[in-house]
Design an enzyme around this catalytic site. Structure first.
Site, PDB file in Angstrom:
ATOM      1  CG  ASP A   7      24.900 -33.378  -7.888  1.00  0.00           C
ATOM      2  OD1 ASP A   7      25.350 -32.755  -6.903  1.00  0.00           O
ATOM      3  OD2 ASP A   7      23.875 -34.081  -7.814  1.00  0.00           O
ATOM      4  CD  GLU A  66      25.558 -28.793  -6.186  1.00  0.00           C
ATOM      5  OE1 GLU A  66      24.720 -28.032  -6.708  1.00  0.00           O
ATOM      6  OE2 GLU A  66      25.310 -29.931  -5.784  1.00  0.00           O
ATOM      7  CG  ASP A 138      22.259 -38.010  -8.491  1.00  0.00           C
ATOM      8  OD1 ASP A 138      22.270 -37.244  -7.515  1.00  0.00           O
ATOM      9  OD2 ASP A 138      21.923 -39.206  -8.411  1.00  0.00           O
TER      10      ASP A 138
END
Length: 167
Positions: A7, A66, A138
């Site tokens: 992420d 992502e 996160d």
């Protein structure tokens, strides 16, 4: 198969590693790579060093990152994109295939809803990986990316086998 998910963020890049055996997932590790305010180039170097340490330590077979969330601040989005590039670059430098997923696709895969909130993601990650100690939101998001890829890769493998059997 071992999957690492990222992420990306310039201040905090979450990472999460899961092992996949058939339809079973197991948590390996998760954490956050963090940088301090300062010169952008040095922050990117620090991020690269930290992600490389994680990749070398856990030796994933596949990686998933992502996609960048685009917001109103163009400068912030550009910096996020540069941090994301490091998350793509490091696994690729080590010959690890890298997949990319939209945030809504990750949320839909893990939670069942494309616009799920962080609390919902953390809850589902805890359900899917019993006993996991999350290193923060996160890291939970990164584990969700890894889970999304694990399921997508398994589905792709089943499809390839079915097509091969049909020939």
């Amino acid at each position: 198969m071992r999957v690492i998910g990222f992420d990306p963020g310039l201040r905090r890049t979450g990472w999460g590693v899961v092992d996949v055996a058939g339809s079973r997932l197991s948590h390996v590790a998760n954490g956050v790579c963090a940088t301090e305010r300062g010169e952008l180039a040095l922050r990117l170097v620090r991020l690269h060093e930290q992600i490389e340490r994680v990749v070398l330590q856990y030796r994933p077979d596949q990686a998933a990152v992502e996609h960048t969330f685009v917001n109103k601040d163009a400068a912030g989005t550009l910096k996020l994109g540069q941090a994301r590039a490091i998350s793509l670059l490091v696994p690729a430098q080590h010959g690890i295939p890298v997949a990319e997923y939209a945030p809504n696709a990750v949320k839909k895969a893990v939670v069942g809803v494309g616009h799920a909130g962080k609390v919902q993601i953390q809850h589902m990650v805890r359900l899917l990986l019993p006993g996991v100690e999350l290193a923060g939101a996160d890291a939970a998001d990164a584990l969700a990316v890894a889970i999304c890829h694990a399921w997508a890769a398994a589905a792709g493998s089943r499809l390839a086998k079915a097509l091969e059997a049909a020939q």
